[in-house]
Scaffold this motif. Structure first.
Motif, PDB file in Angstrom:
ATOM      1  N   TRP A  61      -6.123 -19.800 -28.960  1.00 40.90           N
ATOM      2  CA  TRP A  61      -4.703 -20.500 -28.196  1.00 40.90           C
ATOM      3  C   TRP A  61      -4.901 -21.752 -27.313  1.00 40.90           C
ATOM      4  O   TRP A  61      -3.988 -22.531 -26.973  1.00 40.90           O
ATOM      5  CB  TRP A  61      -4.350 -19.195 -27.389  1.00 40.90           C
ATOM      6  N   TRP A  62      -6.097 -21.937 -26.949  1.00 42.25           N
ATOM      7  CA  TRP A  62      -6.246 -23.108 -25.861  1.00 42.25           C
ATOM      8  C   TRP A  62      -6.169 -24.413 -26.579  1.00 42.25           C
ATOM      9  O   TRP A  62      -5.843 -25.363 -26.001  1.00 42.25           O
ATOM     10  CB  TRP A  62      -7.748 -22.989 -25.349  1.00 42.25           C
ATOM     11  N   TRP A  63      -6.168 -24.509 -27.900  1.00 38.61           N
ATOM     12  CA  TRP A  63      -6.134 -25.791 -28.663  1.00 38.61           C
ATOM     13  C   TRP A  63      -4.881 -25.731 -29.522  1.00 38.61           C
ATOM     14  O   TRP A  63      -4.159 -26.841 -29.703  1.00 38.61           O
ATOM     15  CB  TRP A  63      -7.163 -26.233 -29.632  1.00 38.61           C
ATOM     16  N   VAL A  64      -4.284 -24.466 -29.691  1.00 39.29           N
ATOM     17  CA  VAL A  64      -3.001 -24.274 -30.495  1.00 39.29           C
ATOM     18  C   VAL A  64      -1.679 -24.599 -30.000  1.00 39.29           C
ATOM     19  O   VAL A  64      -0.945 -25.394 -30.168  1.00 39.29           O
ATOM     20  CB  VAL A  64      -2.738 -22.969 -31.104  1.00 39.29           C
ATOM     21  N   LEU A  65      -1.544 -24.126 -28.638  1.00 40.45           N
ATOM     22  CA  LEU A  65      -0.559 -24.190 -27.963  1.00 40.45           C
ATOM     23  C   LEU A  65      -0.167 -25.657 -27.401  1.00 40.45           C
ATOM     24  O   LEU A  65       0.853 -26.211 -27.395  1.00 40.45           O
ATOM     25  CB  LEU A  65      -0.534 -23.518 -26.590  1.00 40.45           C
ATOM     26  N   PRO A  66      -1.291 -26.603 -26.984  1.00 45.86           N
ATOM     27  CA  PRO A  66      -0.833 -27.976 -26.549  1.00 45.86           C
ATOM     28  C   PRO A  66      -0.185 -28.702 -27.785  1.00 45.86           C
ATOM     29  O   PRO A  66       0.704 -29.493 -27.686  1.00 45.86           O
ATOM     30  CB  PRO A  66      -2.222 -28.567 -26.275  1.00 45.86           C
ATOM     31  N   ILE A  67      -0.576 -28.334 -29.161  1.00 45.81           N
ATOM     32  CA  ILE A  67      -0.425 -29.018 -30.332  1.00 45.81           C
ATOM     33  C   ILE A  67       1.378 -28.803 -30.598  1.00 45.81           C
ATOM     34  O   ILE A  67       2.134 -29.369 -30.708  1.00 45.81           O
ATOM     35  CB  ILE A  67      -1.150 -28.992 -31.517  1.00 45.81           C
ATOM     36  N   LEU A  68       1.380 -27.325 -30.439  1.00 42.67           N
ATOM     37  CA  LEU A  68       2.975 -26.829 -30.727  1.00 42.67           C
ATOM     38  C   LEU A  68       3.874 -27.347 -29.582  1.00 42.67           C
ATOM     39  O   LEU A  68       4.990 -27.609 -30.054  1.00 42.67           O
ATOM     40  CB  LEU A  68       2.730 -25.117 -30.436  1.00 42.67           C
ATOM     41  N   SER A  69       3.311 -27.419 -28.394  1.00 44.04           N
ATOM     42  CA  SER A  69       4.167 -27.946 -27.337  1.00 44.04           C
ATOM     43  C   SER A  69       4.878 -29.327 -27.529  1.00 44.04           C
ATOM     44  O   SER A  69       5.680 -29.841 -27.027  1.00 44.04           O
ATOM     45  CB  SER A  69       3.390 -27.646 -25.966  1.00 44.04           C
ATOM     46  N   ALA A  70       4.081 -30.188 -28.389  1.00 43.19           N
ATOM     47  CA  ALA A  70       4.464 -31.495 -28.409  1.00 43.19           C
ATOM     48  C   ALA A  70       5.286 -31.604 -29.910  1.00 43.19           C
ATOM     49  O   ALA A  70       5.692 -32.683 -30.205  1.00 43.19           O
ATOM     50  CB  ALA A  70       3.186 -32.344 -28.951  1.00 43.19           C
ATOM     51  N   GLN A  71       5.581 -30.472 -30.679  1.00 41.71           N
ATOM     52  CA  GLN A  71       6.393 -30.677 -31.845  1.00 41.71           C
ATOM     53  C   GLN A  71       7.815 -31.020 -31.616  1.00 41.71           C
ATOM     54  O   GLN A  71       8.342 -31.586 -32.551  1.00 41.71           O
ATOM     55  CB  GLN A  71       6.355 -29.228 -32.703  1.00 41.71           C
ATOM     56  N   PRO A  72       8.589 -30.601 -30.387  1.00 41.21           N
ATOM     57  CA  PRO A  72       9.821 -31.225 -30.160  1.00 41.21           C
ATOM     58  C   PRO A  72       9.736 -32.537 -30.276  1.00 41.21           C
ATOM     59  O   PRO A  72      10.995 -33.200 -30.327  1.00 41.21           O
ATOM     60  CB  PRO A  72       9.904 -30.296 -28.988  1.00 41.21           C
ATOM     61  N   VAL A  73       8.766 -33.323 -29.725  1.00 47.09           N
ATOM     62  CA  VAL A  73       8.688 -34.946 -29.838  1.00 47.09           C
ATOM     63  C   VAL A  73       8.879 -35.446 -31.075  1.00 47.09           C
ATOM     64  O   VAL A  73       9.639 -36.169 -31.241  1.00 47.09           O
ATOM     65  CB  VAL A  73       7.389 -35.309 -29.203  1.00 47.09           C
ATOM     66  N   VAL A  74       8.100 -34.726 -31.904  1.00 45.22           N
ATOM     67  CA  VAL A  74       8.240 -35.156 -33.476  1.00 45.22           C
ATOM     68  C   VAL A  74       9.720 -34.663 -34.087  1.00 45.22           C
ATOM     69  O   VAL A  74      10.427 -35.629 -34.678  1.00 45.22           O
ATOM     70  CB  VAL A  74       7.228 -34.451 -34.379  1.00 45.22           C
ATOM     71  N   PHE A  75      10.314 -33.525 -33.642  1.00 45.34           N
ATOM     72  CA  PHE A  75      11.660 -33.105 -34.090  1.00 45.34           C
ATOM     73  C   PHE A  75      12.741 -34.422 -33.625  1.00 45.34           C
ATOM     74  O   PHE A  75      13.604 -34.989 -34.276  1.00 45.34           O
ATOM     75  CB  PHE A  75      12.039 -31.785 -33.599  1.00 45.34           C
ATOM     76  N   TRP A  76      12.399 -34.511 -32.230  1.00 41.28           N
ATOM     77  CA  TRP A  76      13.313 -35.504 -31.785  1.00 41.28           C
ATOM     78  C   TRP A  76      13.388 -36.941 -32.370  1.00 41.28           C
ATOM     79  O   TRP A  76      14.249 -37.634 -32.774  1.00 41.28           O
ATOM     80  CB  TRP A  76      13.062 -35.804 -30.256  1.00 41.28           C
ATOM     81  N   LEU A  77      12.227 -37.472 -32.728  1.00 42.68           N
ATOM     82  CA  LEU A  77      12.138 -38.774 -33.370  1.00 42.68           C
ATOM     83  C   LEU A  77      12.566 -38.603 -34.919  1.00 42.68           C
ATOM     84  O   LEU A  77      13.129 -39.621 -35.240  1.00 42.68           O
ATOM     85  CB  LEU A  77      10.740 -39.143 -33.273  1.00 42.68           C
ATOM     86  N   TRP A  78      12.390 -37.504 -35.293  1.00 43.51           N
ATOM     87  CA  TRP A  78      13.013 -37.491 -36.618  1.00 43.51           C
ATOM     88  C   TRP A  78      14.520 -37.516 -36.690  1.00 43.51           C
ATOM     89  O   TRP A  78      15.147 -37.972 -37.580  1.00 43.51           O
ATOM     90  CB  TRP A  78      12.460 -36.318 -37.223  1.00 43.51           C
ATOM     91  N   ALA A  79      14.939 -36.919 -35.730  1.00 43.18           N
ATOM     92  CA  ALA A  79      16.483 -36.601 -35.562  1.00 43.18           C
ATOM     93  C   ALA A  79      17.063 -38.245 -35.411  1.00 43.18           C
ATOM     94  O   ALA A  79      18.182 -38.631 -35.888  1.00 43.18           O
ATOM     95  CB  ALA A  79      17.095 -35.695 -34.595  1.00 43.18           C
ATOM     96  N   ARG A  80      16.289 -39.087 -34.367  1.00 40.66           N
ATOM     97  CA  ARG A  80      16.768 -40.409 -34.111  1.00 40.66           C
ATOM     98  C   ARG A  80      16.864 -41.277 -35.351  1.00 40.66           C
ATOM     99  O   ARG A  80      17.345 -42.012 -35.776  1.00 40.66           O
ATOM    100  CB  ARG A  80      15.827 -40.994 -33.196  1.00 40.66           C
ATOM    101  N   ALA A  81      15.789 -40.904 -36.207  1.00 39.07           N
ATOM    102  CA  ALA A  81      15.399 -41.983 -37.527  1.00 39.07           C
ATOM    103  C   ALA A  81      16.328 -41.368 -38.485  1.00 39.07           C
ATOM    104  O   ALA A  81      16.801 -42.269 -39.118  1.00 39.07           O
ATOM    105  CB  ALA A  81      14.020 -41.767 -37.947  1.00 39.07           C
ATOM    106  N   ALA A  82      16.641 -40.116 -38.590  1.00 37.56           N
ATOM    107  CA  ALA A  82      17.630 -39.715 -39.542  1.00 37.56           C
ATOM    108  C   ALA A  82      19.013 -39.981 -39.354  1.00 37.56           C
ATOM    109  O   ALA A  82      19.742 -40.238 -40.411  1.00 37.56           O
ATOM    110  CB  ALA A  82      17.237 -37.962 -39.708  1.00 37.56           C
ATOM    111  N   PHE A  83      19.425 -39.885 -38.031  1.00 38.22           N
ATOM    112  CA  PHE A  83      20.876 -40.033 -37.728  1.00 38.22           C
ATOM    113  C   PHE A  83      21.260 -41.611 -37.233  1.00 38.22           C
ATOM    114  O   PHE A  83      22.436 -41.531 -36.937  1.00 38.22           O
ATOM    115  CB  PHE A  83      21.192 -38.770 -36.908  1.00 38.22           C
ATOM    116  N   ASP A  84      20.210 -42.173 -36.968  1.00 40.70           N
ATOM    117  CA  ASP A  84      20.464 -43.738 -36.375  1.00 40.70           C
ATOM    118  C   ASP A  84      19.997 -44.600 -37.306  1.00 40.70           C
ATOM    119  O   ASP A  84      18.758 -44.804 -37.142  1.00 40.70           O
ATOM    120  CB  ASP A  84      20.020 -43.651 -34.969  1.00 40.70           C
TER     121      ASP A  84
END
Length: 375
Positions: A61-84
């Motif tokens: 959990w000590w290395w999994v949670l930090p990577i999972l916590s940053a996934q919303p950044v990737v989704f936000w950037l994808w939404a920007r690229a897909a819809f703008d």
């Protein structure tokens, strides 16, 4: 055990779909920022499906949670690229992702030493995730009306609603200290089901085939052809799909509105108002502009005419003393900022630089307005 088997099966199917999306993107050698972010988001989906599955070792959990916590950044950037369509990745976007990952590691490693401080930091990280989810939702609403791509309009709301909902649940759990993303946590079947639905929608968006129908000669001539249409096609670099059938009469009427009546000069012109003037349903006009002329965004369609209008005015020696703001407003822009950005994106120079270069050329007297109507 039966529910656990279903949970694991859904996660396996989810991972398979996401991996297939990545494989297809690699086969197509897709190098656009939207494709790259889509692959990153798919890889994150695979990681999320595996890391939050039952029986996943809790010691990780000590290395999994930090990577999972940053996934919303990737989704936000994808939404920007897909819809703008004007979105461009910047270095600070990567810095934001790294910053959240680093913060996650600091929180997980510091939990044993200061649980209260780590808990406060976790709530702060959850707040950042909620803000990113909200930003992605705002991006959907902000560009919805101007979007001309029918498939993107149909899929965006479903995709965003599910993803934003998932991120909101995860972030909300961070506020309430509910371990919904702890590796090996029980009761994870709802998460697996949501992930599976997200994967299916992403797969449909990636693999759905576009309709292929013939186009007649009249439509092709109007979409890429003579007179002002030829000038616009050369300057706008519009890619016309020769496989799509669009009513040539509608395209001709649209061209008349834009080149003769100069409807693009109307302040706040919306596609619904333009469709009403043409006497056609809005969806038909969207299809004509997108599939017949190659534009993905209504504002980009209008700006091509507006920029050309402004270029003619800026190149006119008789209008040397007319302020740039006046020229921008006359062309249909509502403020100087969007005009400057759109003009530089189209020409590579600012309006003032363009005017100075145009008026200094010895052949400026030959600059004249092209013919107003096709055929």
């Amino acid at each position: 055990m039966g529910l656990t088997a279903i949970d694991l099966g859904l996660r396996g199917a989810t991972s398979g779909v996401f991996l297939l999306i990545i494989f297809v993107a690699l086969l197509r050698r897709a190098g656009s920022q939207q494709a790259l972010l889509g692959m990153a988001m798919s890889a994150g989906g695979v990681f999320y499906a595996i890391a939050t599955a039952p029986f996943f070792p809790k010691s990780s959990w000590w290395w999994v949670l930090p990577i999972l916590s940053a996934q919303p950044v990737v989704f936000w950037l994808w939404a920007r690229a897909a819809f703008d369509d004007d979105f461009v990745l910047r270095r600070w976007h990567g810095s934001l992702w790294l910053g959240i990952v680093a913060s996650g590691f600091a929180l997980t490693l510091g939990w044993a030493y200061s649980p209260a401080l780590a808990g406060a930091g976790g709530r702060g990280l959850a707040l950042v995730n909620l803000a990113l989810a909200l930003a992605a939702a705002v991006q959907t609403v902000k560009t919805w009306r101007a979007d001309l791509v029918a498939r993107r309009r149909r899929l965006r709301l479903a995709m965003l609603a599910i993803n934003v909902g998932l991120i909101a649940v995860v972030a909300g759990a961070g506020f309430a200290a509910i371990p919904v993303v702890v590796p090996g946590a029980p009761g994870s079947l709802p998460t697996a089901l949501v992930l599976f639905v997200v994967a299916m929608i992403a797969g449909l968006g990636t693999f759905a085939a576009q309709p292929v129908v013939p186009v007649n000669d009249a439509t092709a001539a109007i979409a890429s052809g003579g007179g002002r249409g030829a000038d616009r096609a050369s300057t706008a670099r519009v890619a016309v799909d020769p496989r799509v059938a669009v009513d040539p009469i509608l395209l001709r009427c649209l061209d008349h509105l834009m080149t003769v009546e100069r409807s693009y000069r109307q302040e706040g012109l919306a596609i619904g108002a333009l469709a009403a003037r043409l006497g056609v349903p809005e969806h038909r006009l969207r299809q004509a502009i997108n599939e017949g002329l190659g534009y993905r965004n209504f504002n980009a369609f209008l700006n091509r005419y507006r920029i050309e209008d402004a270029r003619l005015a800026l190149s006119d020696a008789a209008q040397r003393e007319v302020p740039v703001l006046t020229i921008a407003m006359d062309a249909g822009f509502q403020s100087i900022g969007p005009f400057n950005r759109a003009f530089k994106a189209e020409t590579g120079v600012t309006p003032t630089e363009f005017r100075r270069e145009a008026l200094s050329r010895p052949d400026r007297a030959d600059i004249r307005e092209p013919r107003r109507e096709i055929g």
